[in-house]
Structure formats: C-alpha cells, structure tokens
Motif scaffolding. Structure first.
Motif, PDB file in Angstrom:
ATOM      1  N   ALA A 257       8.179  -3.223   6.151  1.00 39.33           N
ATOM      2  CA  ALA A 257       7.518  -3.749   4.953  1.00 39.33           C
ATOM      3  C   ALA A 257       6.027  -3.776   5.271  1.00 39.33           C
ATOM      4  N   HIS A 258       5.295  -2.843   4.660  1.00 39.65           N
ATOM      5  CA  HIS A 258       3.887  -2.665   5.017  1.00 39.65           C
ATOM      6  C   HIS A 258       2.963  -3.133   3.896  1.00 39.65           C
ATOM      7  N   ALA A 259       1.844  -3.702   4.290  1.00 42.18           N
ATOM      8  CA  ALA A 259       0.762  -4.029   3.357  1.00 42.18           C
ATOM      9  C   ALA A 259      -0.278  -2.917   3.454  1.00 42.18           C
ATOM     10  N   TRP A 260      -0.377  -2.104   2.410  1.00 47.20           N
ATOM     11  CA  TRP A 260      -1.260  -0.940   2.426  1.00 47.20           C
ATOM     12  C   TRP A 260      -2.579  -1.287   1.736  1.00 47.20           C
ATOM     13  N   PRO A 261      -3.715  -1.227   2.446  1.00 47.63           N
ATOM     14  CA  PRO A 261      -5.007  -1.619   1.849  1.00 47.63           C
ATOM     15  C   PRO A 261      -5.367  -0.831   0.593  1.00 47.63           C
TER      16      PRO A 261
ATOM     17  N   SER B  50      -3.439  -2.087  -2.301  1.00 49.47           N
ATOM     18  CA  SER B  50      -3.971  -3.387  -2.707  1.00 49.47           C
ATOM     19  C   SER B  50      -5.248  -3.218  -3.521  1.00 49.47           C
ATOM     20  N   GLN B  51      -6.097  -2.274  -3.110  1.00 49.26           N
ATOM     21  CA  GLN B  51      -7.299  -1.999  -3.894  1.00 49.26           C
ATOM     22  C   GLN B  51      -6.932  -1.468  -5.273  1.00 49.26           C
ATOM     23  N   ARG B  52      -5.945  -0.598  -5.328  1.00 52.30           N
ATOM     24  CA  ARG B  52      -5.540   0.004  -6.594  1.00 52.30           C
ATOM     25  C   ARG B  52      -5.027  -1.052  -7.578  1.00 52.30           C
TER      26      ARG B  52
ATOM     27  N   VAL C  22       2.827  -5.722  -0.760  1.00 53.81           N
ATOM     28  CA  VAL C  22       3.719  -5.402   0.347  1.00 53.81           C
ATOM     29  C   VAL C  22       4.780  -4.438  -0.172  1.00 53.81           C
ATOM     30  N   VAL C  23       4.978  -3.314   0.525  1.00 50.37           N
ATOM     31  CA  VAL C  23       5.956  -2.303   0.125  1.00 50.37           C
ATOM     32  C   VAL C  23       7.141  -2.338   1.081  1.00 50.37           C
TER      33      VAL C  23
ATOM     34  N   TRP D 137       1.623   8.743  -2.423  1.00 47.43           N
ATOM     35  CA  TRP D 137       1.265   9.798  -1.479  1.00 47.43           C
ATOM     36  C   TRP D 137      -0.188   9.658  -1.026  1.00 47.43           C
ATOM     37  N   THR D 138      -1.089   9.456  -1.944  1.00 51.65           N
ATOM     38  CA  THR D 138      -2.508   9.402  -1.583  1.00 51.65           C
ATOM     39  C   THR D 138      -2.857   8.119  -0.830  1.00 51.65           C
ATOM     40  N   ASP D 139      -2.181   7.000  -1.172  1.00 54.08           N
ATOM     41  CA  ASP D 139      -2.548   5.709  -0.577  1.00 54.08           C
ATOM     42  C   ASP D 139      -1.760   5.383   0.690  1.00 54.08           C
TER      43      ASP D 139
END
Length: 327
Positions: A23-27, A30-32, A38-39, A267-269
């Motif tokens: 379960a990852h928090a992708w910056p 989060s900006q988007r 959390v994914v 894909w991009t984030d």
C-alpha cells in the motif's frame, strides 16, 4: 458473514500463496488529487488481481469438506476465473471456466495457463454464467458462484492488510463488479471498528448496483457494454447488494473515458498498469476531487490484467497528448 478470527485464519491461508500486497503513498497522485492518497496494489498478486484471495479460501474449504470433489465450474470475465484456476491447481482439482465470446484474449490465455478448461459461450457474462450452471448439473461439477461468503472472506484479507497499515483513511474508493471486493472492505472495516467511508464505483455503461443503491431495491440492466470488463455486471447479487446498501455511503459512476484517463494517470504517476476496473477507484476520486482536500484517501487498484490491444486502442490513443497536457 464472518468474524475477525475467521478473517485472520483466511489471511493465513491466502498468505501461503500470496504475500501481502503493498500500500503505497504516491506523491504525484497526491498532487493530482490535492490530498493524501494511499493505493492498495492488488495488481501485484500472482494472478494480477485481488480475486485470487477468494479462490484460495473457497477451494481450501471445498477440498477440506469434500476431498473427492470431481471438479469445479464457474463463469467469469477473467479475474474470477484466474483465481479459481490458480487455486484449483494448488489442490489438484479440475476446473472448467465459461467466458462470453469476445472475452479478453490475454485473460483467457492466463486461465488456460493456470490449468483451466476454457469454454466460450454467449454474448455476455450473464449468458456464460447461465450455461455454466446448466453444464454443472449435467457433468456433476461443483458450481462456484461469483459471489459467496468464502469469496468475500478471502478478498477481505486485502482490506485487513490495508486498514492495518493505514487505519486513518477517511475514505476508500472500491470498484464493483459482482460485489465481493467492496463487501470484503465493508466487513473488514466493521470488524476492526473503523469509521472509514467506503464508496463504490461502477461504470456508466454497467450501473446495475448504482441504480439499485439509488432505488433501494435490485435493478437490472439490459446491457453492460463497458470496456472495463471487470465491472460489466447486469444483474446485482442480492446478498452483495444488501451488504453494500448497509455499509457503503454511495456509488459513483464513471465513464470509460474517465477510466482511460485514470489508467494513464496510474502509469505516469506510479508506473503501474491498471485494467479498467483497477483504475475505476482513481477515476471516481478524480471526479470527486473538490470534495477531498484535507482527507486521507484510499484507492483499491484491484487488478492490472488489461489486454495490450485494448490498452493501445482505448487508453494509448491519446496517451502522449494527455501526458504532455499534465506535464
């Protein structure tokens, strides 16, 4: 449906074949979305989707209670079938899986690679399911439904992992196909005594659960023509609907275009490839972006099994333009 002790035992069963998924928090995500995200990466299981958990728990009980079972049969658009084929092979149980004509080529190949006998029948999932039921009676095979307490118990193990690693989630978006995933999330949340708001997600082209939720009773649709095949359901399961109606706050409908945009965003984030249903939670969160500031948001990336041709034709057509626009 089950208690926390049973859920812990199911997690141990699943863990013999499926390590806990991250379960990852992708910056960038989060900006988007303008808030903390959390994914839960169920695209990282051995079958590429969350349903493998349900198949493992279902087959464990079935084999334990009926050690001489001659075989199982079921219908699927792909991930449920892969789950059963994977689990059945671990227990040396023959598996017959029905799919509609024109089903995902790569999901079909995966089911056969896991050892299932594949049969194509009908124009949609419902037709395939009805024919599988008829063949089960004729051949003496055990019919595995698309929704069952043991399937929910199995998939609830991902929610147990998520909530124990991120117990402070304010809201969790979950895609709905036949309903086992969101029901597992509702059960795990309640058993852990959490207050996380759970929001279901459906396609505008297959909105049977959303329509049922709004009407307060089962509503069926004549078609389910979404490219997000994991959400292509025309007839809600009554038991699933009852639990969703009780435990979810609402159901958001997303278009195929919104899902395609969410696949590109993943894909991009994050450099993760999501299938249509897998990206639906992000699509819904993007649709509700203005409601999310200040909240800690969970997204279930339920699977990554998208055909390459579908990805190119549906998602990839405008990918370069979309990437430049968000750069």
């Amino acid at each position: 449906m089950f208690n926390l002790t049973e859920l812990e035992r199911a997690h141990a069963i699943v863990g013999q074949a499926v390590p806990a998924t991250p379960a990852h928090a992708w910056p960038l995500l989060s900006q988007r979305l303008g808030t903390q995200v959390v994914v839960k990466h169920e695209n990282h299981t051995p079958t590429g989707a969350f349903k493998v958990r349900g198949g493992l728990v279902y087959l464990e009980r079935l084999k334990r209670e009926r050690p001489n079972i001659p075989g199982i049969i079921s219908a699927t658009r792909g991930n449920h079938g892969q789950s059963l084929a994977f689990a059945a092979s671990r227990h040396s149980v023959p598996a017959v899986i029905y799919v509609p004509r024109g089903n995902s080529v790569e999901k079909n190949r995966a089911m056969k690679a896991f050892g299932a006998e594949l049969v194509e029948h009908g124009e949609d999932f419902q037709a395939a399911r009805e024919e599988a039921g008829r063949h089960a009676q004729f051949a003496g095979l055990h019919m595995v439904p698309s929704f069952h307490a043991d399937l929910v118990l199995g998939v609830a193990t991902y929610a147990l992992e998520l909530f124990r690693s991120a117990s402070d989630l304010n809201i969790l978006y979950v895609p709905i196909g036949q309903g086992s995933g969101i029901c597992g999330c509702i059960m795990a949340r309640d058993l852990l005594g959490l207050k996380t708001e759970i929001v279901g997600v459906q396609s505008t082209e297959a909105p049977s659960y959303a329509l049922s939720f709004a009407a307060g009773k089962i509503v069926t649709t004549e078609t389910s023509n979404t490219l997000a095949d994991g959400m292509a359901t025309r007839i809600p399961d009554a038991d699933a609907f009852a639990l969703i109606r009780q435990g979810a706050s609402r159901i958001v409908q997303v278009t195929d275009d919104e899902v395609a945009a969410a696949i590109r965003a993943y894909w991009t984030d994050t450099h993760n490839l999501a299938e249509g249903a897998g990206a639906a939670a992000l699509a819904a969160a993007l649709q509700e972006k203005t409601k999310l500031p200040g909240k800690r948001v969970g997204l279930v990336l339920s699977g990554g099994n998208i055909d390459f041709d579908l990805f190119l034709n549906w998602v990839g057509t405008d990918a370069a333009i979309a990437q430049r626009a968000t750069a």
